[in-house]
Design a protein around this motif. Structure first.
Motif, short mmCIF file in Angstrom:
data_model
loop_
_atom_site.label_atom_id
_atom_site.label_comp_id
_atom_site.label_asym_id
_atom_site.label_seq_id
_atom_site.Cartn_x
_atom_site.Cartn_y
_atom_site.Cartn_z
N ILE A 197 -7.01 0.49 3.71
CA ILE A 197 -6.57 1.36 2.64
C ILE A 197 -5.19 0.90 2.18
CG2 ILE A 197 -5.72 3.03 4.36
CD1 ILE A 197 -6.28 5.24 2.28
N ARG A 198 -5.00 0.87 0.88
CA ARG A 198 -3.73 0.42 0.32
C ARG A 198 -3.44 1.18 -0.96
NH1 ARG A 198 -3.99 -2.92 -4.03
NH2 ARG A 198 -6.05 -3.66 -4.67
N GLY A 199 -2.14 1.24 -1.31
CA GLY A 199 -1.75 1.87 -2.56
C GLY A 199 -2.20 1.05 -3.75
N VAL A 200 -2.56 1.70 -4.83
CA VAL A 200 -3.07 1.00 -6.01
C VAL A 200 -1.95 0.54 -6.93
CG1 VAL A 200 -4.55 1.20 -8.05
CG2 VAL A 200 -5.23 2.29 -5.91
N TYR A 201 -0.96 1.39 -7.17
CA TYR A 201 0.12 1.05 -8.10
C TYR A 201 1.47 1.17 -7.39
CZ TYR A 201 -3.39 1.70 -11.76
OH TYR A 201 -4.51 1.60 -12.53
N GLY A 202 2.43 0.35 -7.80
CA GLY A 202 3.76 0.46 -7.24
C GLY A 202 4.26 -0.83 -6.65
N GLU A 203 5.46 -0.79 -6.13
CA GLU A 203 6.09 -1.97 -5.54
C GLU A 203 6.58 -1.63 -4.14
OE1 GLU A 203 9.24 -2.95 -8.18
OE2 GLU A 203 7.92 -3.38 -9.88
N GLY A 204 6.40 -2.58 -3.20
CA GLY A 204 6.83 -2.33 -1.82
C GLY A 204 6.07 -1.16 -1.23
N ARG A 205 6.81 -0.24 -0.65
CA ARG A 205 6.19 0.93 -0.02
C ARG A 205 5.94 2.07 -0.99
NH1 ARG A 205 9.14 1.57 5.91
NH2 ARG A 205 8.54 -0.48 6.73
N GLU A 206 6.45 1.93 -2.21
CA GLU A 206 6.23 2.98 -3.20
C GLU A 206 4.81 2.89 -3.74
OE1 GLU A 206 9.90 4.43 -5.62
OE2 GLU A 206 9.84 2.24 -5.75
N ASN A 207 4.24 4.04 -4.07
CA ASN A 207 2.91 4.08 -4.64
C ASN A 207 2.91 5.05 -5.81
OD1 ASN A 207 0.17 3.78 -5.13
ND2 ASN A 207 -0.44 5.23 -3.54
N TYR A 208 3.08 4.54 -7.01
CA TYR A 208 3.14 5.38 -8.18
C TYR A 208 1.77 6.02 -8.44
CZ TYR A 208 6.94 2.00 -8.98
OH TYR A 208 8.03 1.17 -8.84
N GLY A 209 1.74 7.31 -8.54
CA GLY A 209 0.49 8.00 -8.86
C GLY A 209 -0.31 8.47 -7.67
N ASP A 210 0.11 8.12 -6.45
CA ASP A 210 -0.53 8.59 -5.22
C ASP A 210 -2.01 8.22 -5.13
OD1 ASP A 210 1.86 10.02 -4.31
OD2 ASP A 210 1.43 11.41 -5.94
N LEU A 211 -2.38 7.07 -5.69
CA LEU A 211 -3.76 6.60 -5.62
C LEU A 211 -3.90 5.56 -4.52
CD1 LEU A 211 -4.55 6.16 -9.44
CD2 LEU A 211 -5.13 8.10 -7.98
N TYR A 212 -4.96 5.70 -3.72
CA TYR A 212 -5.19 4.78 -2.60
C TYR A 212 -6.61 4.24 -2.66
CZ TYR A 212 -0.79 6.49 -0.74
OH TYR A 212 0.54 6.80 -0.60
N GLU A 213 -6.72 2.94 -2.40
CA GLU A 213 -7.99 2.24 -2.47
C GLU A 213 -8.53 2.00 -1.06
OE1 GLU A 213 -8.75 -1.01 -5.57
OE2 GLU A 213 -8.46 -2.15 -3.70
N ILE A 214 -9.72 2.51 -0.79
CA ILE A 214 -10.38 2.34 0.51
C ILE A 214 -11.52 1.34 0.33
CG2 ILE A 214 -11.51 3.51 2.44
CD1 ILE A 214 -10.61 6.15 1.06
N SER A 215 -11.60 0.34 1.21
CA SER A 215 -12.68 -0.64 1.11
C SER A 215 -13.08 -1.14 2.49
CB SER A 215 -12.27 -1.82 0.22
OG SER A 215 -11.12 -2.45 0.73
N ASN A 216 -14.28 -1.69 2.60
CA ASN A 216 -14.75 -2.23 3.87
C ASN A 216 -13.99 -3.50 4.22
OD1 ASN A 216 -16.50 -3.11 1.51
ND2 ASN A 216 -17.17 -4.61 3.04
N GLN A 217 -13.70 -3.67 5.51
CA GLN A 217 -12.99 -4.88 5.96
C GLN A 217 -13.93 -6.05 6.17
OE1 GLN A 217 -10.81 -3.50 9.47
NE2 GLN A 217 -8.89 -3.73 8.35
N LYS A 218 -15.11 -5.77 6.76
CA LYS A 218 -16.05 -6.83 7.10
C LYS A 218 -17.24 -6.83 6.14
CE LYS A 218 -14.92 -6.72 12.04
NZ LYS A 218 -15.46 -6.55 13.41
N THR A 219 -17.81 -7.99 5.97
CA THR A 219 -19.03 -8.10 5.17
C THR A 219 -20.18 -8.68 5.98
OG1 THR A 219 -18.36 -10.29 4.39
CG2 THR A 219 -17.73 -8.41 3.02
#
Length: 346
Positions: A197-219
């Protein structure tokens, strides 16, 4: 027709959108990074001819383009609208794009892999997105033989994509949950469940808009359904946790929340200049306020559409000339004044 990001989903309303991406390679050619421009154009031509009837097969209206014929601004705008990614944007080799008018389905040819199928939707619809992607995948594979190994599955340019070649993603809005002290450690623990999971927008530790992207690690080692079910499960878990914190906040701090949301609306509706950070922060407040029934707009408004609309390239496309930073801030404010609906009187 509405673009996918113009649709409004009420169920699991903290889940903003879903994405399924399949990476495939044609067995007749080496991987794209080893492919000459001459061979790339040959492959583009052959694949383009083979896929020209895709719209007739699935009943959708597709447009096609060579990416090198698009302006840099158009390519950056497509990246902001989640059609292209950074690696495709930076790649100089011949590439082409097949995309529906709704922009929910796209096929990139000769990007990181020969074929990248992507399906986007608002809300949490990973199962439906996978079904659509699989149908397109079957259509293509019936005409072009994929590079496939019985042990390792689909062979891809990057080993991290081998196996299913699938990346399932859900974007979740977490303004309350992300304020907790334990949130950073929770993000680090996500790997134990097989997702990142990672922040979608922003720089460094900031995440503008509080949106987070969840995705599978393995395929590799799991089926496509298992991977989409995993991401779906984690998105629902985060959605529920966010709702629990919001409910507690409403019980003890309803007035404070209403005050912040209405202040945010006032700035968005009347400001003459807005930075990206401020605009995304205030839109996040509106998104949660609409979700919780703390503010009512005169007409339905997909707030994520506004978040996409205020990105630099998409703003720039609305202008007839290049804009400097201050002019972009002015254009951003003007766009939001125009697009944000009025309020329903309390």
């Amino acid at each position: 027709m509405l673009k996918w990001f113009e649709e409004i989903e009420k169920e699991n309303s903290n889940v903003v959108c879903s994405k399924v991406r399949l990476a495939r390679n044609w067995s007749e050619y080496v991987f794209p990074f080893r492919l000459s421009d001459e061979k790339s154009r040959e492959m583009l031509s052959r694949l383009g001819e083979g896929l020209k009837d895709l719209g007739d097969a699935d009943g959708r209206d597709y447009e096609s383009a060579y990416l090198e014929e698009l302006t840099e601004l158009d390519r950056r705008a497509l990246k902001e609208r989640k059609i292209l990614n950074s690696s495709i944007l930076e790649r100089k080799a011949p590439m082409s794009l097949l995309i529906t008018r709704e922009e929910d389905i796209s096929v990139v040819i000769n990007g990181a892999d020969h074929i990248r199928i992507q399906v986007l939707s608002s809300g949490l619809h990973l199962t439906e997105a996978l079904k659509t992607a699989d149908q397109i995948d079957d259509y293509i594979n019936a005409r072009f033989t994929y590079a496939f190994d019985e042990k390792y599955g689909y062979l891809t340019s990057f080993p991290t994509n081998m196996g299913t070649g699938l990346r399932a993603t859900a974007v979740v809005h977490l303004p309350s949950l992300s304020m907790g002290k334990k949130f950073p450690s929770m993000l680090n623990d996500m790997g134990r469940f097989g997702v990142c999971i990672r922040g979608v927008y922003g720089e460094g530790r900031e995440n503008y808009g509080d949106l987070y992207e969840i995705s599978n690690q393995k395929t590799l080692g799991r089926t496509e359904k298992e991977l989409t079910d995993l991401v779906n499960k984690m998105a629902l878990k985060l959605n529920d946790q966010e709702n629990q914190i919001r409910e507690m906040s409403l019980k003890g701090h309803r007035l404070e929340r209403e005050d912040e949301i209405y202040k945010s609306y006032g700035v968005l509706k009347y400001a003459r200049r807005l930075s990206m950070k401020d605009a995304m922060t205030f839109l996040s407040q509106i998104m949660s306020g609409v979700c919780d029934g703390l503010i009512k707009l005169e007409e339905p408004c997909p707030v994520f559409r506004l978040m996409l609309g205020i990105q630099t390239a998409n703003l720039q496309k609305l202008s007839d000339r290049p804009l400097g930073k201050e002019e972009l801030d002015m254009a951003r404010a003007a766009y939001l004044r125009s697009e944000l609906p009025g309020l329903v009187s309390p």
